[in-house]
Enzyme design. Structure first.
Site, PDB file in Angstrom:
ATOM      1  N   HIS A  43       0.847  -1.197   0.000  1.00 17.22           N
ATOM      2  CA  HIS A  43       0.000   0.000   0.000  1.00 17.22           C
ATOM      3  C   HIS A  43       0.879   1.243   0.000  1.00 17.22           C
ATOM      4  CE1 HIS A  43      -3.017   2.950   1.160  1.00 17.22           C
ATOM      5  NE2 HIS A  43      -2.314   3.246   2.217  1.00 17.22           N
ATOM      6  N   ASP A  91       7.547  22.652 -25.379  1.00 20.29           N
ATOM      7  CA  ASP A  91       7.519  21.295 -24.822  1.00 20.29           C
ATOM      8  C   ASP A  91       8.547  21.216 -23.687  1.00 20.29           C
ATOM      9  OD1 ASP A  91       6.362  18.453 -26.437  1.00 20.29           O
ATOM     10  OD2 ASP A  91       7.417  18.351 -24.523  1.00 20.29           O
ATOM     11  N   TRP A 125       7.311  -0.357   4.033  1.00 16.92           N
ATOM     12  CA  TRP A 125       7.964   0.349   2.915  1.00 16.92           C
ATOM     13  C   TRP A 125       9.314   0.904   3.334  1.00 16.92           C
ATOM     14  CZ3 TRP A 125       9.111   5.577   1.552  1.00 16.92           C
ATOM     15  CH2 TRP A 125       8.945   6.504   2.586  1.00 16.92           C
ATOM     16  N   SER A 159      13.505   6.659 -13.066  1.00  7.53           N
ATOM     17  CA  SER A 159      12.412   7.422 -13.671  1.00  7.53           C
ATOM     18  C   SER A 159      12.266   8.786 -13.001  1.00  7.53           C
ATOM     19  CB  SER A 159      11.099   6.641 -13.517  1.00  7.53           C
ATOM     20  OG  SER A 159      10.001   7.495 -13.800  1.00  7.53           O
ATOM     21  N   SER A 160      12.309   8.809 -11.673  1.00  6.18           N
ATOM     22  CA  SER A 160      12.163  10.090 -10.947  1.00  6.18           C
ATOM     23  C   SER A 160      13.300  11.045 -11.251  1.00  6.18           C
ATOM     24  CB  SER A 160      12.148   9.828  -9.443  1.00  6.18           C
ATOM     25  OG  SER A 160      10.962   9.210  -9.068  1.00  6.18           O
ATOM     26  N   HIS A 185      12.917  11.545   4.661  1.00  3.63           N
ATOM     27  CA  HIS A 185      12.243  12.788   5.050  1.00  3.63           C
ATOM     28  C   HIS A 185      12.155  13.790   3.907  1.00  3.63           C
ATOM     29  CE1 HIS A 185      10.206  15.528   7.600  1.00  3.63           C
ATOM     30  NE2 HIS A 185      10.813  16.419   6.882  1.00  3.63           N
ATOM     31  N   GLU A 207      11.866  12.968   1.015  1.00  2.00           N
ATOM     32  CA  GLU A 207      10.841  12.321   0.193  1.00  2.00           C
ATOM     33  C   GLU A 207       9.445  12.799   0.561  1.00  2.00           C
ATOM     34  OE1 GLU A 207       8.546   9.823  -2.289  1.00  2.00           O
ATOM     35  OE2 GLU A 207      10.621  10.524  -2.416  1.00  2.00           O
ATOM     36  N   TYR A 237       8.680  15.640   1.590  1.00  2.00           N
ATOM     37  CA  TYR A 237       8.480  16.982   1.034  1.00  2.00           C
ATOM     38  C   TYR A 237       8.401  16.953  -0.491  1.00  2.00           C
ATOM     39  CZ  TYR A 237       8.395  19.008   5.523  1.00  2.00           C
ATOM     40  OH  TYR A 237       7.981  19.324   6.788  1.00  2.00           O
ATOM     41  N   SER A 269      -1.510  27.074  -4.375  1.00  2.00           N
ATOM     42  CA  SER A 269      -1.193  28.500  -4.562  1.00  2.00           C
ATOM     43  C   SER A 269      -1.632  29.007  -5.930  1.00  2.00           C
ATOM     44  CB  SER A 269       0.318  28.701  -4.392  1.00  2.00           C
ATOM     45  OG  SER A 269       0.734  28.257  -3.121  1.00  2.00           O
ATOM     46  N   HIS A 273      14.215  12.333  13.246  1.00  2.00           N
ATOM     47  CA  HIS A 273      12.980  12.409  14.048  1.00  2.00           C
ATOM     48  C   HIS A 273      12.116  11.167  13.814  1.00  2.00           C
ATOM     49  CE1 HIS A 273      10.999  14.965  10.637  1.00  2.00           C
ATOM     50  NE2 HIS A 273      10.762  13.709  10.431  1.00  2.00           N
ATOM     51  N   HIS A 274      12.509  10.371  12.818  1.00  2.00           N
ATOM     52  CA  HIS A 274      11.821   9.091  12.606  1.00  2.00           C
ATOM     53  C   HIS A 274      12.428   8.007  13.487  1.00  2.00           C
ATOM     54  CE1 HIS A 274       9.596  10.422   9.018  1.00  2.00           C
ATOM     55  NE2 HIS A 274      10.645  11.217   8.860  1.00  2.00           N
ATOM     56  N   THR A 308       6.275  26.627   7.095  1.00  2.00           N
ATOM     57  CA  THR A 308       4.972  26.021   6.778  1.00  2.00           C
ATOM     58  C   THR A 308       3.851  26.937   7.259  1.00  2.00           C
ATOM     59  OG1 THR A 308       6.036  23.893   7.164  1.00  2.00           O
ATOM     60  CG2 THR A 308       3.649  23.887   6.936  1.00  2.00           C
ATOM     61  N   LYS A 330       3.196  29.757   4.898  1.00  2.00           N
ATOM     62  CA  LYS A 330       2.380  29.372   3.736  1.00  2.00           C
ATOM     63  C   LYS A 330       0.893  29.374   4.088  1.00  2.00           C
ATOM     64  CE  LYS A 330       3.909  26.584   0.958  1.00  2.00           C
ATOM     65  NZ  LYS A 330       4.499  27.635   0.092  1.00  2.00           N
ATOM     66  N   ARG A 340       1.059   0.176  14.984  1.00  2.00           N
ATOM     67  CA  ARG A 340       0.753   0.087  13.550  1.00  2.00           C
ATOM     68  C   ARG A 340       1.277  -1.225  12.985  1.00  2.00           C
ATOM     69  NH1 ARG A 340       5.096   4.191  10.690  1.00  2.00           N
ATOM     70  NH2 ARG A 340       4.105   3.384   8.778  1.00  2.00           N
TER      71      ARG A 340
HETATM   72 CU    CU Z   1      10.308  13.042   8.607  1.00  2.00          CU
END
Ligand code: CU
Length: 538
Positions: free
Chosen positions: A79, A108, A144, A170-171, A254, A256, A258, A269, A303-304, A329, A332, A451
């Site tokens: 998932h 293009d 994941w 690809s990314s 992390h 990622e 963002y 925006s 922080h993870h 943040t 914004k 979890r």
């Molecule tokens: Cu994080």
């Protein structure tokens, strides 16, 4: 003014190859490749969503009813991988492909053939990943985050690693293309500080992608060599350290998160000023906020890992660095609210999803701040509070922004208006059921429900049942979205005007609806009044 003379109004698909294979498999056209990314992302959204339905069905009641624990773990792992790398990230690349050339006045993307390859790698990467579900020993089931040694179980490791390599390639190619296009293909007069915020958000995201996707590639390659080539990077018995993997993974992980939200900031925006009929408040502050969030995202990864046993100094540094991200943040959110303040607002479907984004993403932001407090995180870590947090920022954040942008630009892409009634029915169903699904998970987590476990204590039964009901109805209501899109593409008779939304500004609204196959073959003459940020007040 910016109409390119070569195409008149009624010749929608002038220039599109007639042969289906040539058009879609060999396409080098940014609009067609954008469409391919969006269709692929929608398909992955439903595959990843169906895995979530299995998870919620199993968690509907305590005890094991439907699936074996290993299969449940495969579902949570898949998932996440499918939603992150197959749905959210390709959707942003699709929107970028469609809209960035139209917004900066380019014919293009800078590298059209590489654009084709960067898309067509994806179906193969996901075929490889999803095929592991049919392996005799089953697919990846260690989450994941692929923490070793758990992630090294079974025979699917090699498939998983190769699939992640392909997604990364690809990314990275997509990111190179976006940077080259934005820096080299802008029409004369489209200065950097006149660019739409969405274009800025993608430019910054592309640099993040190029910086961290190789880190992920390195981490999973070390998993591969530990599994098959006798290295001991993460094997303590061989002098390695499993915690090292977590540091490397989250140094990618992390930024990622963002990569999955900065383009959404850009999309919202674009939408809010259009329906508030006011230019964005604090254009430069918006751009600087996005850039500073991108910078800070590199220095908060641990922080993870507050519960892994970091040295106190490290805990304190990563706690404060994470709390610092709340500042840009907050800027914004303040700017979006200030843009609406005093505006003459109307609430078409894109605006409803954009406003829901601002409110619900902020809820996700607040739970993120709670998680940043290291001592408190000892209680929340690896519980459903974390699950609730990242689904508020990713579902009501990233996904809601992608849906809002689809409703916003669909009339430009197709030349038809979508059904506003059904758009609103989709919105209200989505916004109600998504909260019934994820809000109770905050309470489950605060009460300690872990979890990634298929069974739980009966004390958690009620909130799980409510959450599952919300999950099924949220999932079902996304079928309305598919219906609205298909109706707009194939059946809608309501012609879309070139400037679809009366308050809209920007180059993309100066080309006909539907946007012709080739646009801006001659650079458009840019008039500042035409641009959302033609005249920078602040
Ligand atoms: Cu994080």
């Amino acid at each position: 003014m910016a109409h390119d003379a070569t195409h008149d109004h009624h010749d929608d698909h002038h220039g599109a190859p007639k042969n289906f294979f040539v058009r879609w498999c060999m396409s080098t056209n940014h609009k067609d490749i954008g469409t391919l990314y969006l269709v692929f992302s929608l398909l992955m959204f439903f595959i990843g969503g169906s895995f979530a339905m299995v998870i919620r069905a199993e968690l509907f009641k305590p005890g094991l009813q439907l699936v074996q624990p290993y299969f449940f773990n495969e579902m949570t792992t898949m998932h996440a991988l499918v939603m992150i790398f197959g749905a959210v990230m390709p959707a942003f690349v699709g929107l970028g492909n469609w809209m960035i050339p139209l917004m900066i006045g380019a014919p293009d993307m800078a590298l059209p053939r590489m654009n084709n390859l960067s898309f067509w790698i994806l179906p193969f990467a996901f075929a490889l990943l999803l095929s592991t579900l049919f392996l005799p020993g089953g697919g990846p089931a260690g989450g994941w985050t692929m923490y070793p040694p758990l992630s090294l179980q079974g025979d699917s490791v090699a498939y998983l690693v190769f699939a992640v390599h392909l997604m990364g390639i690809s990314s990275i190619m997509g990111a190179i293309n976006i940077i080259a296009t934005i820096l080299n293909m802008r029409a004369p007069g489209m200065d950097l500080l006149k660019m739409p915020v969405f274009v800025w958000s993608w430019l910054i995201t592309a640099f993040l992608l190029i910086a961290v996707m190789p880190v992920l590639a390195g981490a999973v390659t070390m998993l591969l060599t530990d599994k098959y080539f006798g290295t001991s990077f993460f094997n303590a018995a061989g002098g390695g350290d499993p915690v090292l993997f977590q540091h490397i993974f989250w140094f990618f992980g992390h930024p990622e998160v963002y990569i999955m939200i900065l383009p959404a900031f850009g999309l919202v925006s674009e939408i809010i000023p259009t329906f508030a009929r006011k230019p964005i408040f604090g254009y430069k502050a918006m751009v600087f906020a996005i850039a500073s969030i991108a910078f800070l995202s590199f220095i908060v990864w641990a922080h993870h890992m507050f519960a892994v046993g970091l040295p106190l100094g490290g805990e304190i540094f990563f706690m404060y660095a994470t709390m610092l991200i709340a500042v840009p943040t907050g800027v914004k959110v303040f700017n979006w609210v200030s843009t609406m303040w005093g505006g003459s607002m109307t609430f078409e479907t894109p605006m409803l999803f954009a406003i829901a984004f601002v409110i619900l993403f902020t809820i996700g932001g607040f739970s993120g701040l709670m998680l940043a407090l290291a001592p408190a995180d000892f209680q929340y870590h690896d519980t459903y509070f974390v699950v609730a947090h990242f689904h508020y920022v990713l579902v009501t954040g990233a996904i809601f922004a992608i849906i809002a942008a689809t409703y916003y630009w669909l009339p430009k892409w197709t030349g038809h208006m979508y059904s506003e009634t059904w758009g609103k029915i989709h919105f209200w169903n989505s916004v109600i059921w998504v909260n019934v699904l994820f809000f109770p998970q905050h309470f489950l987590g605060l009460a300690g429900m872990p979890r990634r476990i298929p069974d739980y204590n009966v004390a958690f039964a009620n909130f799980n049942m409510i959450s599952s009901i919300g999950g099924f109805l949220f999932g079902a209501s996304q079928l309305i979205f598919v219906g609205v899109v298909l109706h707009c593409v194939f059946f809608s008779k309501k012609k879309a005007p070139d400037r679809v939304w009366e308050g809209a500004k920007g180059l993309e609204w100066t080309v006909p609806s539907p946007a012709p196959y080739h646009t801006f073959e001659l650079p458009p003459v840019i008039h500042d009044d035409e641009l959302a940020h033609g005249h920078i007040e602040d």
